[in-house]
Design an enzyme around this catalytic site. Structure first.
Site, mmCIF file in Angstrom:
data_model
loop_
_atom_site.group_PDB
_atom_site.id
_atom_site.type_symbol
_atom_site.label_atom_id
_atom_site.label_comp_id
_atom_site.label_asym_id
_atom_site.label_seq_id
_atom_site.Cartn_x
_atom_site.Cartn_y
_atom_site.Cartn_z
ATOM 1 N N LEU A 174 -8.018 -28.534 0.620
ATOM 2 C CA LEU A 174 -9.434 -28.778 0.882
ATOM 3 C C LEU A 174 -10.312 -27.611 0.452
ATOM 4 O O LEU A 174 -11.304 -27.796 -0.254
ATOM 5 C CB LEU A 174 -9.634 -29.077 2.372
ATOM 6 C CG LEU A 174 -11.065 -29.408 2.783
ATOM 7 C CD1 LEU A 174 -11.539 -30.698 2.134
ATOM 8 C CD2 LEU A 174 -11.170 -29.520 4.309
ATOM 9 N N ALA A 175 -9.977 -26.403 0.886
ATOM 10 C CA ALA A 175 -10.814 -25.249 0.549
ATOM 11 C C ALA A 175 -10.897 -25.053 -0.956
ATOM 12 O O ALA A 175 -11.974 -24.798 -1.508
ATOM 13 C CB ALA A 175 -10.277 -23.994 1.226
ATOM 14 N N ASP A 176 -9.768 -25.171 -1.638
ATOM 15 C CA ASP A 176 -9.752 -25.003 -3.096
ATOM 16 C C ASP A 176 -10.556 -26.103 -3.781
ATOM 17 O O ASP A 176 -11.315 -25.840 -4.727
ATOM 18 C CB ASP A 176 -8.313 -25.040 -3.604
ATOM 19 C CG ASP A 176 -7.531 -23.807 -3.231
ATOM 20 O OD1 ASP A 176 -7.368 -22.934 -4.097
ATOM 21 O OD2 ASP A 176 -7.078 -23.719 -2.087
ATOM 22 N N GLY A 177 -10.365 -27.344 -3.328
ATOM 23 C CA GLY A 177 -11.072 -28.451 -3.967
ATOM 24 C C GLY A 177 -12.563 -28.356 -3.809
ATOM 25 O O GLY A 177 -13.323 -28.571 -4.767
ATOM 26 N N GLY A 180 -13.834 -25.607 -6.024
ATOM 27 C CA GLY A 180 -13.844 -26.016 -7.426
ATOM 28 C C GLY A 180 -15.031 -26.884 -7.765
ATOM 29 O O GLY A 180 -15.671 -26.712 -8.817
#
Length: 410
Positions: A174-177, A180
Site C-alpha cells: 500500500l505505502a509503495d503503491g 508511486g
C-alpha cells in the site's frame, strides 16, 4: 469466462513519446511510478544491478509475475554501479533524459558522484525523483524505509482491523503503491514547470510516509477536536451507518453502504423493516452510528438467508448500494471486468498467456498502451550504450570486466 486476448502494440503512440526516464529505483514504488509513465509512451530505461531489479526475485512458482507486470513498456540496462565506469555511463545518458528516478537511502546518490546538483549541471532541465522511506531530511531519514514500517508508523495499521484484535497491515504494497501514484502526478507537475519556467529542472522529495498519511483522512484534526484516537472498527465506518460486510447463506460476502439518509431509508424498506426509519436508534445517521451493532444484526439476518448472487440481485432491484466481495476467481469471470478489459491476456514466453491490468487511467483522446513485455536483464544494453559511442569491442570489454551484464533468461 475466457479473458480478452490482446497482443503488444510496439508502434502505438503515446502522449509522453519523447520523454526519456532513467529509473535507478528498486522494488515497488519506483516501478509503479515509471510504469504509469511508460504506459503513456515514455521511454523508461530501468538501470538494474547485475542481479536484476529486486522485483525479479518476487516469484510465484518460479515466475517473476511482479516484474512481468510492473516492468512492461520498459527497457533494461544492467550496470554494476559500484564501478566508476558504470556511473560514468549513467552520467553520459543524463543529458538525454527528462526524468531521473532513484530510491537509494538518502546520501547514497551523492556518494556515487550523482548528487542532484551534479545531475542538474549535466542537464538543467532534468526532473529528479528521490524515493525513500522517510524523506531526504529529518531525524528518520537514515532509517530503512520499507513499506511495512511506513504502514505501521503512518497510523494506517492502528485503525485497520477489529477492536479486539491486533492492528492489521495491508496484504499488499500500500505505502509503495500510493507513493508511486503520487510520484507520477508529481512528475507531470514538475515537467509542466520545466515548460513554464525557462527549462529549470528540480528535485522531487518522495518518501513513502507522506503520501500514505495524506490519504488517511483528517485524523489529526479529529483528534484535536475530540481528544480520542480513532478506534479499530473492522468494516464499519465511524462516519456513517450502515456500512459493513455481511455473510451470505453460501459463505460468501457482500459489502453494503447506506451512507446517505435516503439510502439508509431505502434499505430498511427493502428488507421489510420500514418501521425502523422512525425508530430513535436509527432515525438519523448519528443515531445509526451509535447503534451500528444492532442495525448490523438486523441487516445481517436478512442477508444470511440468501446467497451472494441472490442478495446482489435483490438489492440491485431495490436500488440499494450492495455489491459482492470478490476474490480473484470471481473477478476473472465477471462480465464487467471482461467487457472493459480491466484485465486481459497477453502473450508470455513462460506462462503462455499473462493476465495483466489495463492501462490506468483511461484517456480517451490520448490513450496509453501496452507496447512491449517486461525486458530480459540487460536486453537493451547494446542499443543504449551505442548511443554514447560504445562500439562492439568496447562493449565486449565492459562485459568481460563485469561492468555491464546481460542474460538470455531472467
Amino acid at each position: 469466462m475466457p479473458l480478452p486476448q490482446r497482443d503488444y502494440t510496439p508502434a502505438a503512440p503515446g502522449p509522453l513519446n519523447g520523454v526519456r526516464v532513467l529509473d535507478l529505483s528498486r522494488l515497488f514504488a519506483g516501478n509503479v511510478l515509471t510504469q504509469v509513465l511508460g504506459d503513456f509512451g515514455a521511454e523508461v530505461i530501468k538501470v538494474e544491478p547485475p542481479e536484476g531489479d529486486t522485483l525479479r526475485a518476487w516469484q510465484t512458482k518460479g515466475v517473476s509475475t511482479h516484474w512481468k507486470i510492473y516492468a512492461r513498456n520498459k527497457k533494461s540496462l544492467a550496470l554494476d554501479l559500484r564501478r566508476p565506469e558504470a556511473v560514468e555511463i549513467v552520467r553520459q545518458l543524463v543529458p538525454s533524459a527528462a526524468l531521473f528516478v532513484e530510491s537509494f537511502r538518502p546520501g547514497v546518490l551523492e556518494k556515487m558522484g550523482l548528487a542532484p546538483d551534479e545531475l542538474l549541471r549535466l542537464n538543467p532541465r532534468l526532473v529528479i525523483v528521490r524515493i525513500s522511506g522517510w524523506g531526504q531530511d529529518g531525524p528518520y531519514s537514515q532509517r530503512p524505509g520499507f513499506g511495512t514500517i511506513i504502514e505501521g508508523m503512518s497510523g494506517f495499521a492502528s485503525f485497520n482491523g477489529f477492536a479486539d484484535r491486533e492492528p492489521v497491515l495491508p496484504p499488499m504494497y500500500l505505502a509503495d503503491g500510493v507513493a508511486g501514484l503520487y510520484g507520477a502526478s508529481a512528475v507531470m507537475i514538475a515537467l509542466r514547470h520545466v515548460e513554464q519556467n525557462g527549462g529549470r529542472g528540480q528535485v522531487i522529495d518522495l518518501p513513502l510516509l507522506d503520501p500514505l498519511f495524506a490519504i488517511l483522512s483528517p485524523q489529526a484534526a479529529n483528534y484535536r477536536l475530540t481528544g480520542q484516537v480513532k478506534p479499530r472498527t473492522g468494516s464499519r465506518s465511524t462516519n456513517s451507518a450502515p456500512r459493513n460486510c455481511y455473510r451470505c447463506r453460501d459463505g460468501l460476502y457482500v459489502a453494503l453502504s447506506g451512507s446517505t439518509q435516503a439510502m439508509a431509508e431505502r434499505l430498511l424498506r427493502a428488507i421489510g423493516r420500514a418501521e425502523l426509519i422512525d425508530d430513535p436508534r436509527f432515525r438519523t445517521n448519528a443515531a445509526r452510528v451509535a447503534h451500528a451493532a444492532e442495525l448490523d444484526a438486523i441487516i445481517g439476518a436478512f442477508i444470511a438467508e440468501r446467497t451472494q448472487a441472490e442478495n446482489v440481485a435483490f438489492f440491485e432491484r431495490a436500488e440499494v448500494t450492495v455489491g459482492p466481495i470478490y476474490d480473484v476467481r470471481q473477478i476473472l469471470d465477471d462480465p464487467h471486468f471482461n467487457a472493459r478489459e480491466i484485465v486481459a491476456d497477453y502473450p508470455d514466453t513462460e506462462m503462455g498467456q499473462l493476465p495483466m491490468h489495463h492501462v490506468v487511467p483511461r484517456l480517451l483522446g490520448s490513450p496509453g498502451s501496452i507496447r512491449t513485455p517486461a525486458p530480459r536483464l540487460g536486453e537493451h544494453n547494446r542499443a543504449l550504450l551505442g548511443e554514447i559511442g560504445c562500439d562492439a569491442e568496447r562493449y565486449a570489454q565492459l562485459q568481460r570486466d563485469g561492468i555491464v551484464v546481460e542474460a538470455k533468461d531472467s
